[in-house]
Enzyme design. Structure first.
Site, PDB file in Angstrom:
ATOM      1  N   ASN A  78      41.800  86.866   5.126  1.00 37.35           N
ATOM      2  CA  ASN A  78      41.294  85.901   4.151  1.00 37.35           C
ATOM      3  C   ASN A  78      39.891  86.307   3.737  1.00 37.35           C
ATOM      4  O   ASN A  78      39.082  86.736   4.562  1.00 37.35           O
ATOM      5  CB  ASN A  78      41.271  84.499   4.775  1.00 37.35           C
ATOM      6  CG  ASN A  78      40.923  83.439   3.745  1.00 37.35           C
ATOM      7  OD1 ASN A  78      40.846  83.719   2.557  1.00 37.35           O
ATOM      8  ND2 ASN A  78      40.710  82.221   4.206  1.00 37.35           N
ATOM      9  N   GLY A 136      43.296  78.282  12.675  1.00 36.31           N
ATOM     10  CA  GLY A 136      44.632  78.301  13.238  1.00 36.31           C
ATOM     11  C   GLY A 136      44.785  79.349  14.318  1.00 36.31           C
ATOM     12  O   GLY A 136      43.854  80.089  14.665  1.00 36.31           O
ATOM     13  N   GLU A 163      45.444  82.676  16.141  1.00 35.77           N
ATOM     14  CA  GLU A 163      45.161  84.040  15.696  1.00 35.77           C
ATOM     15  C   GLU A 163      45.699  85.041  16.700  1.00 35.77           C
ATOM     16  O   GLU A 163      45.537  84.865  17.914  1.00 35.77           O
ATOM     17  CB  GLU A 163      43.656  84.257  15.498  1.00 35.77           C
ATOM     18  CG  GLU A 163      43.083  83.464  14.332  1.00 35.77           C
ATOM     19  CD  GLU A 163      41.620  83.801  14.073  1.00 35.77           C
ATOM     20  OE1 GLU A 163      41.052  84.576  14.869  1.00 35.77           O
ATOM     21  OE2 GLU A 163      41.057  83.309  13.076  1.00 35.77           O
ATOM     22  N   GLY A 181      43.566  81.866   5.593  1.00 34.99           N
ATOM     23  CA  GLY A 181      44.172  82.145   4.297  1.00 34.99           C
ATOM     24  C   GLY A 181      45.330  81.240   3.953  1.00 34.99           C
ATOM     25  O   GLY A 181      45.943  81.400   2.902  1.00 34.99           O
ATOM     26  N   THR A 204      41.139  74.807   3.848  1.00 34.06           N
ATOM     27  CA  THR A 204      39.939  74.257   3.197  1.00 34.06           C
ATOM     28  C   THR A 204      40.301  73.533   1.908  1.00 34.06           C
ATOM     29  O   THR A 204      39.781  72.450   1.610  1.00 34.06           O
ATOM     30  CB  THR A 204      38.940  75.395   2.920  1.00 34.06           C
ATOM     31  OG1 THR A 204      38.633  76.052   4.151  1.00 34.06           O
ATOM     32  CG2 THR A 204      37.670  74.851   2.308  1.00 34.06           C
ATOM     33  N   SER A 262      37.205  82.923   5.014  1.00 35.29           N
ATOM     34  CA  SER A 262      37.691  82.292   6.244  1.00 35.29           C
ATOM     35  C   SER A 262      36.565  81.491   6.898  1.00 35.29           C
ATOM     36  O   SER A 262      35.429  81.980   7.040  1.00 35.29           O
ATOM     37  CB  SER A 262      38.194  83.363   7.219  1.00 35.29           C
ATOM     38  OG  SER A 262      38.561  82.778   8.445  1.00 35.29           O
ATOM     39  N   SER A 263      36.862  80.249   7.285  1.00 37.48           N
ATOM     40  CA  SER A 263      35.882  79.415   7.987  1.00 37.48           C
ATOM     41  C   SER A 263      35.785  79.910   9.431  1.00 37.48           C
ATOM     42  O   SER A 263      36.780  79.894  10.157  1.00 37.48           O
ATOM     43  CB  SER A 263      36.310  77.949   7.957  1.00 37.48           C
ATOM     44  OG  SER A 263      36.404  77.480   6.639  1.00 37.48           O
TER      45      SER A 263
END
Length: 1478
Positions: A209, A437, A439, A159, A163, A212-213
């Protein structure tokens, strides 16, 4: 080095806080190693000196664009700088050559335009404001100039905007090195357009998010020697496979599943899909939809993106068949076969999903079932088939779903790479890494473990890069840096990936043992790493473990570690899908080597991830790295919210604080010579004489300050941590001493200046006083002389005045006494005359009252008697009408009777004509005889008179004395007398004959007239009977049809419905003759049309008002009542009336006077209809109120009254249409008034007043508000003159004031120049004028003043003094309780005082408003447009009244004395309008 030596009372410092992370304040007390600080928030805190940091008061209010320029490089300084820049929408900040990007959660299109890319093209890093374009340009320039491949690492938590930052980087690189491809699309466009495909299959909603990727992506953009893009490739890392089968609430699975379920109907039917709640892989979470996302549109968009990247329609169909097959696989449930450990599909539903999955994968259904429920074990001697229990079968099913989806995602990536095209001959590349990132959640599993391992490796690479940059900086400045230590995290990496003995190695070992569980794995970890400083065991858990990462401690739960680490390639699955008849599915599972295809092969996801990560780091090591750290300012994903603790944690996770620690280990504070000298030249003023160079000046300043350990480079001064605070403290002390000297000199100067001024003032005052005394004496002497003269003249004047007054008083008293006596006499005479007049009028009134009473009683008696006769006749007619034959006979009898009476009438006419002729002849004879007798009588009389005169003459002529006897002819006299008597008797007889003949003629004429009236009555009754007969025949036909169709119907009432009363003219009986025969032959339709035309022609003219009531409405109503139109089933009268009204109001819509006239007429007519019409059905057996005789009695009444009648459909429709026209005309009047006011408001001082000069603003405002009052008065006068109902007038002014409120309030919130103190006073003066007008016109204004509540409260806030003392509670409870937090925030932030520059509300109040706005935005389900601070004008455009409101307003109205249209009442056929007019 500490900062304790620089901390003193009055110093500005930062202290730690549990809620806000860091708070700034002022030191108010120093007690050894502890200090007491008063924070700017009002909080008093005590902290240790070692835990505080100094605050730079010289820092810009909007922050610095490069945090290496900060005077104090520490956590609070970095955090405060980011917040300051975020508050002004500056979301990018440098830390050296590292870019920090804070997600604004809103669109900022001005930052990413083509013009912006052109500005950053070829510009050195740092010359322009921080931007991703600057990082991309630096990487591109370095690649071109030095021939080294580059890498841009974009990191941050879910978030944070990774991207979007990656997209910006790729757009700029495409702008710099793009070229047009042969197919018409550029390579970089294909790379960018592949993002929707990868996001659909690789992104999912997480806790933080919505997009989220769930995989790492490294995009390689390949360049040739000329810097042009020649190819590209996408590398992916660790797709989160476990999400396919396991989803936590409130997260979602991958987007493609939900898109496919929302696909068009033909697609969902082809794949046999439906609601996502039906599938087990999706319904594990309660989240199915995303706010603001249309899955159907996303599905179609993904399809278009596939077309762009070169995926054919057949391949797309195969892809979505595979996705649908995964969903159906998840719905297959297994049950235990009786008396066996084998398993099979649980029920028919599971069998259906099994068959559907087999069909979609184009494989054999039985083979698919066997691959899920059985395992083949190959030994040296034989092959053994083993059945799986339901639990193992479910694991096998999930394994198949994960491997199918993983292979599908890999195929998509390879397909995109083939479509884009890689260039094997490329010389350089720029890689953009977009990876998840750090977590740390409440529950952290294997995915978070792998993600955090990635971030640890990247952090080590980042630390090395930062340390390298520091080395290059020190080398470039030629300073000694050999003693600086490097911060490393190698111990954590060894703990996780070391072989043997690392956590991943132990996990792989546990996965290879069938009986291993997560508990045994956790126990193995506890035994192996119990002494490791980075590894700890939580006290209250038996299977969790905690690792101390660089960003903080993270506790992992091992329950699913073993299952998620296993990546079996089941031989049965491989063989099944390799044999699929679908080439796409078989291509996903190519045949394996023979030795590996006989059994399932274990593969560790952790080991695979380590290999991919090592490959990524090798790629990064071969390139020159650039870093972008993305930061998420809040977890609400809302704009304008900056959470300190959250941002600080992300800075730590992103390694920014590690970079700061590396800088602090060396020389964190670096100032150029110019900056250093400008700031600290006051410490050594002697160096400014120009005889020293910059380096010598800096060294002399530092030596004078007594600092040690600093270094001076070529262009900068390098200071150790804490030395900047000491220099600032020394500078502050010198400034304090200098301030004391300046104050002493200034005070001395001011005292001397004051003494000289006082002495000069004393001399001037003395001279003035002496002159004043002399002038005072001279003035007294002149005054005494003048007083004597004045006294003399005044005494003489008073004496003359007293005499004149006494004389005038005497004369006045005499005149008054005489006048009073005369007035008394006049009054007595007037009273006497008035008494006589009153008595005469009273007696006349009594006589008139008795006459009227007798007349009314007579009329009532006549009406009652006629009603009785009519009811009797009605009963007879009803009895006669019961049988059709009797009616026919009566008709025949009446026809015969009419014929007989007609013959008699003709005979009587003939006889009367003969009698008249004979009488005329006889009268002529008698008259001639009478004339002859008269002539004879006259002649005889003349002869007699002549004889008498002759006799007298003869007598007088006799002169004889003797008497001569007179001889009288008595016979002649008698004969004349007899003849006279005969003539008189003859005349009398003739007169009697004439009288008898006249009487006989009158009797016969009366008989003829009675016969004519009887004929007319009989014909009328005959016509009524014919109509009744036809009605009865129609009723019988309807009943016969209903009985044939067996449909129950309502019983007919026993009464006979009256014939339709058409408007017709009423003629007197004496005028009946040939003309009446012609009128009777006319059709009812023709008569109705003629009468209606006359009425419509009349009402188009302005008929005015009578007794305060509209004449046109009253006339229309009386005509409709007289014609019986309300009870008519079919008539076009109403349609023509509505058409005429509509055409009349369309002519002059802009004329409020004309519209008000029609508003009064239509509303009054609507009230009369409301009081007359009723929808109730009359009770069977009772005559309705609208019967024929009821209407006749109503027409014959002498006073106006309203009677309820049953409304037919045309009347009800007319009432609805009339209601619509009332609302339309009301809206036209209201909107015309709004337009007039809009011109005044738009050109008024509400917006332009602040631009006027102070001399003209007051007059302009007065004229403006006076114009508004005049407009309101003009509208009110128009409505009064047209007698519009008060309820409509009140509603019009209520909505007009609401419109004024909206316009003024929105102008305050939209224009900053309107939110001033002076402008608020001008609007307040205008509102006072409106309040005075509302008070004066209370009857018509109603509650209009209450509509100005919002603008009154807003203006009240603008004109209040000392706004800085107002609290948020005062605003919301006392000053502006009705305003929303958004509106209050807008007014408070826009307010400014152009005259005195007074402050607005305090920052704390603004902060409180922001908190409430954020809470409202979080709680609301609507989008951002629902939180608009502007007022909507829709409520002032509705119709605020009903028909009942109009009826209640006019209920007390009396229409008795209202006179109809005079020109229409004089028209033949409309005499009924004069009935009831007295």
């Amino acid at each position: 080095m500490t900062v304790s030596s620089s901390i003193a009372v009055g110093s500005h410092v930062w202290i730690e806080d549990s809620e806000e992370a860091w708070l700034d304040g002022v030191v108010i007390e120093v007690d050894g190693e502890e200090i007491k600080v008063e924070c700017t928030s009002g909080k008093i805190a005590v902290a240790a000196v070692a835990n505080v940091h100094p605050k730079d008061l010289d820092a810009p209010s909007c922050g610095v664009d490069d945090m290496t320029k900060l005077a104090y490089l520490h956590e609070p300084g970095v955090l405060f700088n980011l917040r300051c820049r975020y508050d002004v929408n500056e979301i990018y900040t440098y830390t050296g050559n590292i870019l920090i990007a804070v997600n604004p959660f809103q669109r900022l299109p001005h930052l990413y335009s083509n013009d912006m890319m052109g500005q950053y093209k070829g510009v050195a890093l740092g010359d322009l404001a921080p931007h991703p374009f600057a990082i991309a340009d630096a990487a591109y320039r370095q690649m071109i100039n030095e021939g080294i491949s580059q890498a841009i690492l974009v990191s941050g938590e879910s978030g944070a905007g990774k991207t979007e930052s990656t997209k910006m980087l790729m757009q700029f690189l495409a702008h710099m090195g793009g070229r047009v491809a042969a197919e018409g699309r550029t390579v970089e466009q294909q790379v960018l357009e592949s993002n929707p495909v990868l996001e659909a299959f690789g992104n999912a909603k997480t806790v933080r998010n919505n997009n989220s990727s769930r995989f790492g992506k490294f995009v390689e953009i390949q360049f040739n020697n000329n810097g042009r893009i020649t190819g590209a490739a996408i590398r992916t890392y660790l797709l989160e496979r476990s999400r396919v089968c396991q989803v936590s609430d409130p997260e979602r699975n991958y987007h493609c599943f939900y898109m496919l379920c929302a696909a068009p109907k033909e697609d969902t039917e082809k794949y046999k899909l439906g609601n996502p709640r039906m599938f087990r892989y999706l319904n594990q979470s309660n989240c199915y939809e995303l706010d603001g996302v249309d899955e159907t549109k996303e599905y179609l968009s993904t399809r278009r993106a596939m077309d762009i990247v070169g995926i054919s329609s057949d391949e797309q169909d195969a892809i979505f068949r595979v996705v649908a097959a995964v969903l159906h696989l998840g719905n297959i449930e297994f049950a235990k076969v009786s008396e066996s450990d084998a398993s099979q599909p649980k029920d028919d539903q599971s069998q259906f999903h099994l068959k559907t999955a087999a069909d979609l994968l184009m494989c054999n259904e039985e083979s698919l079932e066997d691959s899920l429920c059985k395992r083949v074990m190959v030994t040296r001697d034989e092959t053994i088939t083993r059945s799986l229990d339901p639990e193992a079968a479910a694991i096998s099913r999930d394994t198949l779903a994960k491997i199918v989806y993983s292979r599908l995602f890999d195929w998509l990536v390879n397909k995109i790479n083939r479509s884009i095209g890689q260039d094997p001959d490329s010389k350089f590349l720029i890689g953009v890494l977009d990876i998840y990132g750090f977590e740390s959640f409440k529950t952290n599993s294997f995915e978070q473990f792998c993600i955090n391992l990635t971030n640890e490796k990247l952090q080590q690479h980042f630390n090395q890069h930062v340390f390298k940059m520091e080395q290059e900086e020190y080398t470039r400045e030629e300073i000694d840096w050999s003693y600086i230590e490097f911060v490393d995290n190698q111990d954590i990496l060894d703990l996780i990936e070391k072989k043997p003995g690392g956590i991943i190695a132990l996990l792989d070992e546990a996965c290879m043992f069938p009986r291993s569980t997560y508990e045994t794995f956790a126990e193995k970890l506890y035994q192996t790493f119990r002494d490791h400083k980075r590894f700890t065991k939580p006290k209250l858990s038996r299977s969790d473990f905690t690792i101390g990462h660089y960003a903080g401690d993270v506790t992992y739960q091992t329950e699913l570690f073993l299952d998620k680490n296993k990546d079996y390639v089941v031989a049965e699955h491989q063989a099944l899908l390799s044999a699929s008849s679908c080439s796409f599915v078989s291509g996903l599972f190519p045949p394996l080597p023979e030795e590996s295809s006989k059994s399932s092969k274990f593969s560790s996801i952790g080991s695979q991830f380590k290999q991919q990560l090592q490959s990524l780091l090798e790629t990064l090591s071969a390139t020159e790295p650039h870093y972008i750290r993305c930061v998420k300012p809040n977890n609400l994903l809302k704009p304008a919210i900056f959470e300190n603790s959250n941002v600080l944690q992300q800075l730590r996770c992103g390694g920014v604080m590690e970079a700061i620690r590396i800088s602090c280990a060396g020389y964190p504070t670096r100032k150029t010579f110019d900056e250093f000298i400008n700031r600290f030249k006051i410490i050594e003023p002697s160096v400014l004489n120009g005889s020293y160079d910059e380096i010598a000046v800096c060294r002399k300043i530092l030596e004078n300050s007594g600092l040690k350990g600093y270094q001076i480079g070529k262009t900068k001064v390098f200071l150790r941590a804490g030395q900047m605070a000491e220099l600032d403290s020394h500078r502050t002390r010198i400034l304090g001493r200098s301030a004391c000297v300046i104050q002493r000199k200034v005070r001395s100067y001011l005292a001397r200046k004051s003494f000289i001024s006082l002495r000069m003032s004393a001399v001037q005052v003395q001279a003035f006083c002496r002159g004043q005394v002399a002038r005072h004496k001279y003035w007294h002497r002149r005054r005494d002389a003048a007083a004597l003269t004045i006294q003399k003249e005044a005494q003489r004047f008073l004496a003359r005045k007293a005499y004149a007054l006494l004389s005038a008083s005497a004369i006045l008293i005499q005149a008054g006494m005489r006048g009073m006596a005369a007035r008394t006499e006049l009054l007595f005479r007037k009273q006497t005359k008035a008494a006589v007049l009153i008595q005469s009028h009273f007696r006349g009134f009594l006589a008139c009252s008795r006459y009227l009473w007798l007349k009314a009683a007579t009329i009532a008696t006549q009406c009652a008697w006629r009603g009785r006769l009519a009811r009797k006749q009605l009963r007879m007619l009803k009895m006669a009408a019961k049988e059709t034959g009797a009616l026919q006979e009566a008709k025949i009898k009446l026809e015969k009777q009419v014929e007989e009476l007609t013959l008699e009438l003709e005979l009587e006419k003939q006889i009367r004509a003969d009698i008249e002729e004979a009488k005329n002849r006889e009268n002529a004879k008698l008259q001639s005889a009478l004339d002859e007798m008269q002539m004879q009588f006259e002649e005889t009389k003349k002869q007699l008179v002549k004889g008498i005169e002759d006799a007298k003459k003869t007598t007088n002529e006799q002169v004889q004395v003797q008497e001569v006897p007179v001889v009288i002819d008595s016979e002649l006299v008698d004969r004349l007398t007899d003849e006279n008597e005969k003539l008189k008797s003859l005349v009398n007889s003739l007169e009697k004959g004439i009288e008898e003949s006249n009487k006989l003629s009158e009797d016969r004429l009366k008989q003829a007239l009675d016969a004519e009236s009887k004929i007319i009555q009989l014909k009328t009754e005959m016509q009524r009977l014919e109509e009744k007969i036809s009605d009865m025949e129609e009723t019988q036909d309807q009943m016969r049809k209903q009985s044939l169709t067996n449909i129950p119907s309502r019983k007919m009432s026993g009464r006979i419905s009256q014939p339709t009363q058409e408007p017709q003219s009423v003629r007197p009986n004496k005028a009946y003759g040939s003309e009446s025969s012609k009128n009777l032959s006319k059709s009812n339709i023709q008569r109705q049309r003629e009468s209606t035309d006359v009425l419509l022609k009349c009402i188009t003219e302005d008929l005015g008002f009578s007794e305060g009531k509209p004449v046109a409405a009253f006339t229309i109503y009386k005509c409709l009542v007289n014609w019986g139109s309300f009870t008519t089933e079919k008539t076009n009268v109403f349609d023509r009336l509505i058409q005429k009204i509509g055409s009349a109001i369309e002519v002059e819509e802009a004329n409020n006077d004309y519209m008000s006239y029609w508003l009064s007429n239509t509303s009054t007519l609507l009230y009369l209809l409301e009081q007359t019409l009723t929808d109730t059905i009359s009770t069977p057996g009772k005559p309705p109120q609208s019967s024929f005789f009821g209407w006749m009695s109503f027409r014959s009444s002498r006073s106006f009254s309203i009677r309820k009648v049953e409304a037919k459909y045309p009347a009800s429709l007319f009432k609805q249409q009339l209601t619509a026209y009332v609302e339309k005309i009301y809206g036209i009047v209201r909107d015309n008034s709004k337009k007039d006011l809009l011109s005044l408001l738009s050109s008024s001082s509400s917006i332009q007043a602040p631009k006027l000069s102070s001399e003209n603003s007051e007059s302009v405002n007065t004229n403006h508000w006076q114009s508004i009052i005049e407009s309101l008065n003009g509208l009110l006068t128009t409505l009064k003159n047209n007698f519009v109902p008060p309820v409509l007038v009140q509603n019009i002014f209520t909505q007009i004031f609401s419109y004024i409120n909206i316009q003024l309030f929105n102008s305050l919130l939209l224009h900053r120049e309107c939110c001033t103190f002076s402008h608020g006073e001008s609007i307040k003066a205008g509102l006072d004028e409106l309040e005075l007008w509302c008070t004066q016109e209370q009857e018509y204004a109603g509650s209009s003043w209450d509509e100005l509540t919002r603008v009154r409260q807003a203006v009240g806030f603008l004109v209040i003094h000392q706004k800085s003392r107002i609290t948020y509670e005062d605003l919301t409870t006392d000053l502006c309780p009705i305003l929303s937090p958004q509106q209050l925030h807008r007014i408070c932030t826009l307010y400014w005082d152009e005259d005195f520059n007074t402050q607005g509300v305090s920052p704390d109040v603004i902060s409180s408003m922001k908190v409430f706005i954020t809470e409202d935005a979080t709680d609301a389900d609507a989008d951002a447009d629902d939180t608009s601070f502007l007022l909507d004008d829709t409520l002032s455009s509705i119709i605020p009244f009903s028909v009942d409101d109009i009826s209640n307003s006019l209920r007390q109205s009396d229409f008795t004395l209202v006179k109809p249209a005079a020109q229409l009442a004089e028209t033949p056929g409309f005499e009924f309008l004069l009935q009831g007019q007295g």
